[in-house]
Design a protein around this motif. Structure first.
Motif, PDB file in Angstrom:
ATOM      1  N   THR A 198       0.803  -1.087   0.120  1.00 20.36           N
ATOM      2  CA  THR A 198       0.103  -0.059  -0.076  1.00 20.36           C
ATOM      3  C   THR A 198       0.925   1.340  -0.066  1.00 20.36           C
ATOM      4  OG1 THR A 198      -1.777  -1.084   1.215  1.00 20.36           O
ATOM      5  CG2 THR A 198      -1.813   1.056   1.230  1.00 20.36           C
ATOM      6  N   ALA A 235       2.137   1.582  -3.654  1.00 21.83           N
ATOM      7  CA  ALA A 235       1.126   2.247  -4.387  1.00 21.83           C
ATOM      8  C   ALA A 235       0.891   3.682  -4.225  1.00 21.83           C
ATOM      9  CB  ALA A 235      -0.085   1.380  -4.144  1.00 21.83           C
ATOM     10  N   HIS A 243       1.022   6.256  -7.163  1.00 19.94           N
ATOM     11  CA  HIS A 243      -0.254   6.100  -7.982  1.00 19.94           C
ATOM     12  C   HIS A 243      -0.656   7.538  -8.668  1.00 19.94           C
ATOM     13  CE1 HIS A 243      -1.743   7.908  -4.442  1.00 19.94           C
ATOM     14  NE2 HIS A 243      -2.871   7.677  -4.588  1.00 19.94           N
ATOM     15  N   GLU A 263      -7.516   5.871 -14.584  1.00 20.50           N
ATOM     16  CA  GLU A 263      -7.581   5.310 -13.090  1.00 20.50           C
ATOM     17  C   GLU A 263      -7.774   3.995 -12.997  1.00 20.50           C
ATOM     18  OE1 GLU A 263      -8.435   8.010  -9.773  1.00 20.50           O
ATOM     19  OE2 GLU A 263     -10.175   6.607  -9.052  1.00 20.50           O
ATOM     20  N   ASP A 264      -8.693   3.379 -13.909  1.00 15.84           N
ATOM     21  CA  ASP A 264      -9.051   2.000 -13.720  1.00 15.84           C
ATOM     22  C   ASP A 264      -7.422   1.286 -14.486  1.00 15.84           C
ATOM     23  OD1 ASP A 264     -12.242   2.164 -15.085  1.00 15.84           O
ATOM     24  OD2 ASP A 264     -11.478   2.388 -13.170  1.00 15.84           O
ATOM     25  N   GLN A 292      -5.073   1.310 -11.535  1.00 22.41           N
ATOM     26  CA  GLN A 292      -5.431   0.171 -10.644  1.00 22.41           C
ATOM     27  C   GLN A 292      -5.021  -1.265 -11.083  1.00 22.41           C
ATOM     28  OE1 GLN A 292      -8.189  -0.503  -7.825  1.00 22.41           O
ATOM     29  NE2 GLN A 292      -7.825   1.551  -7.013  1.00 22.41           N
ATOM     30  N   GLU A 293      -5.084  -1.636 -12.614  1.00 26.23           N
ATOM     31  CA  GLU A 293      -4.682  -2.678 -13.200  1.00 26.23           C
ATOM     32  C   GLU A 293      -3.197  -2.863 -13.235  1.00 26.23           C
ATOM     33  OE1 GLU A 293      -6.611  -5.163 -14.142  1.00 26.23           O
ATOM     34  OE2 GLU A 293      -5.132  -6.531 -14.905  1.00 26.23           O
ATOM     35  N   VAL A 312      -2.261  -4.086  -9.516  1.00 28.28           N
ATOM     36  CA  VAL A 312      -2.653  -5.369  -9.523  1.00 28.28           C
ATOM     37  C   VAL A 312      -1.680  -6.435 -10.173  1.00 28.28           C
ATOM     38  CG1 VAL A 312      -4.420  -7.163 -10.254  1.00 28.28           C
ATOM     39  CG2 VAL A 312      -5.210  -5.093  -9.245  1.00 28.28           C
ATOM     40  N   PHE A 326      -9.154   5.427  -3.975  1.00 28.94           N
ATOM     41  CA  PHE A 326      -8.357   4.759  -4.765  1.00 28.94           C
ATOM     42  C   PHE A 326      -7.462   3.409  -4.293  1.00 28.94           C
ATOM     43  CE2 PHE A 326      -5.817   3.995  -8.760  1.00 28.94           C
ATOM     44  CZ  PHE A 326      -4.522   3.377  -8.182  1.00 28.94           C
ATOM     45  N   ARG A 372      -9.978   0.660  -2.790  1.00 26.81           N
ATOM     46  CA  ARG A 372     -10.362  -0.149  -3.791  1.00 26.81           C
ATOM     47  C   ARG A 372      -9.373  -1.175  -4.332  1.00 26.81           C
ATOM     48  NH1 ARG A 372     -11.457   2.531  -8.570  1.00 26.81           N
ATOM     49  NH2 ARG A 372     -10.960   4.387  -7.900  1.00 26.81           N
ATOM     50  N   LEU A 373      -7.982  -0.607  -4.183  1.00 25.61           N
ATOM     51  CA  LEU A 373      -6.890  -1.628  -4.658  1.00 25.61           C
ATOM     52  C   LEU A 373      -6.784  -2.692  -3.901  1.00 25.61           C
ATOM     53  CD1 LEU A 373      -4.393  -2.010  -6.544  1.00 25.61           C
ATOM     54  CD2 LEU A 373      -3.096  -0.277  -5.209  1.00 25.61           C
ATOM     55  N   ARG A 398      -9.457  -5.304  -4.324  1.00 21.14           N
ATOM     56  CA  ARG A 398      -9.133  -6.126  -5.553  1.00 21.14           C
ATOM     57  C   ARG A 398      -7.861  -6.941  -5.150  1.00 21.14           C
ATOM     58  NH1 ARG A 398      -8.381  -3.401 -11.368  1.00 21.14           N
ATOM     59  NH2 ARG A 398      -7.979  -5.543 -11.685  1.00 21.14           N
TER      60      ARG A 398
END
Lengths: 211, 207
Positions: A41, A44, A48, A66-67, A70-71, A74, B62, B65-66, B69
């Motif tokens: 975290t 990120a 980010h 933003e999506d 996020q990807e 991940v 953000f 949500r991360l 996921r």
């Protein structure tokens, strides 16, 4: 009787989050692999914002950007065991984000006409001679009255994709040529050539607004 | 230096990648060429304006949500075959049901016809009785409707087929006395007081 310690004498107790915030990227990656979810975290949180700016400049859609960021995280998390700690973590993250942005642009241009226009635009951008407008032309006063930043933002968004990528990475994200080469997967010579053309196209379009 | 070379190598000059004497050539050319001087001026100012463009702020949710996921991804990794296991379990239940129905439906053994006495069994079935004594008359419980519906598409088991040997080996009394789906095998049934126990004659046949 023992004297109670004053507040300033009491040993400072640092939280785990504070400790993690002081770690370098490879150490945070190692802590994540060791099972500390908070370490990821922190990692990120560190990147980010920058990645969002990069992807947003690439694709022009803030919410979709933003999506994709996020990807990106991940995928970084999924493949963290493969991360080479001798390389910069940010370069790796930018590479993944850049590839996702390019895929997004590719998916948008599935329409054959849009694809043809994009290919033609990219070819022209790479092959027309470098040129600069006549210094005798005066800037249009109308342009002066418009919001300069908005116009400059439009000009950046209109650059061909492969020029826009190196322009944003160099001018807005401050990456070195070597980092840009690693992120984009092309050699140094190609990075220099693309950046030169990107700057030429950028300067040509904003000249009436600025000078 | 001419304007063409200036434009071609401008990025090297702009990024301070040139040796001192080469950079001096660029400065000398700009002193003589207003157009190239303007080019340098425009790019520097344009870059400054571009860096002032407001950057998009990430949404406040953000990171939460991360994290959500990533938790989902981690749980999927821990149980990678969860869905596959559920599917296999369902298939296993169907196969057991199909086997039970096929055992009940084997020709010559206890048939699925309701209330059929099996006194006059076929030779294949009669020979399976170990003691040679005539098989006691049995009341055959039909397979439940749900089981029959589930296996209507399955082919009938031939006596000589791999599953057919099961029908031949199992004593008709045993076949008739229980269905794994309904009352369980005899040993299991004894533990359940609510299930119907074997009659004395049936128990003797089992022994």
């Amino acid at each position: 009787m023992a004297r109670a310690l004053r507040i300033e004498e009491q040993p400072r107790v640092r939280t785990r989050s504070q400790e993690l915030a002081e770690l370098a990227d490879p150490e945070l990656a190692a802590a994540t692999l060791a099972g500390d979810g908070r370490a990821f975290t922190v990692l990120a949180d560190r990147y980010h914002g920058r990645l969002l700016n990069f992807v947003h400049r690439m694709i022009g859609d803030r919410h979709r950007a933003e999506d994709l960021v996020q990807e990106t995280f991940v995928r970084v998390h999924k493949h963290l065991h493969r991360y080479d700690q001798n390389r910069k973590f940010s370069t790796w993250a930018y590479t993944i984000a850049g590839n996702l942005a390019k895929n997004e642009l590719r998916n948008r241009s599935r329409n054959p006409l849009v694809l043809f226009q994009t290919l033609k635009k990219n070819w022209d951008a790479d092959h027309r001679p470098l040129e600069w407008e006549d210094a005798r032309n005066k800037p249009d006063d109308l342009y002066r009255k418009r919001d300069l930043r908005a116009k400059v933002e439009e000009v950046v968004a209109e650059l061909p994709e492969h020029h826009r990528e190196v322009f944003v990475l160099r001018e807005l994200e401050g990456k070195t040529y070597e980092e840009i080469a690693a992120i984009t997967g092309v050699n140094l010579g190609t990075v220099k050539s693309r950046l030169n053309r990107a700057r030429n196209a950028f300067g040509e379009k904003i000249a009436p607004l600025i000078d | 230096m001419d304007c063409r070379e200036f434009l071609l190598r401008y990025s090297d000059y702009d990024d301070s990648l040139l040796p001192a004497h080469e950079a001096a050539r660029f400065r000398a050319h700009m002193a003589e060429c207003p157009s190239c001087a303007r080019y340098d001026r425009v790019l520097r100012k344009g870059r400054m304006v571009a860096r002032q463009i407001p950057e998009p702020e990430p949404s406040p949710d953000f990171l939460p949500r991360l994290q959500l996921r990533l938790r989902e991804v981690r749980s999927r990794r821990r149980w990678p075959g969860a869905r596959l296991a559920a599917g296999l379990a369902a298939v296993t239940v169907l196969v057991v049901a199909a086997s039970a129905v096929s055992v009940l439906d084997v020709p010559g053994t206890a048939s699925s016809a309701p209330e059929t006495a099996v006194g006059g069994a076929t030779p294949a079935v009669t020979s399976s009785t170990a003691s040679g004594a005539p098989a006691p008359p049995t009341r055959v419980r039909p397979a439940s409707a749900s089981v029959r519906r589930a296996v209507t598409a399955l082919p009938a088991v031939e006596p000589d087929s791999p599953r057919g040997w099961m029908a031949k080996e199992v004593a008709p009394a045993v076949v008739a006395s229980y269905s794994p789906l309904e009352t369980g095998p005899p040993s299991y049934r004894r533990r359940l007081p609510s299930s119907r126990g074997p009659t004395d004659s049936e128990r003797r046949a089992l022994d």
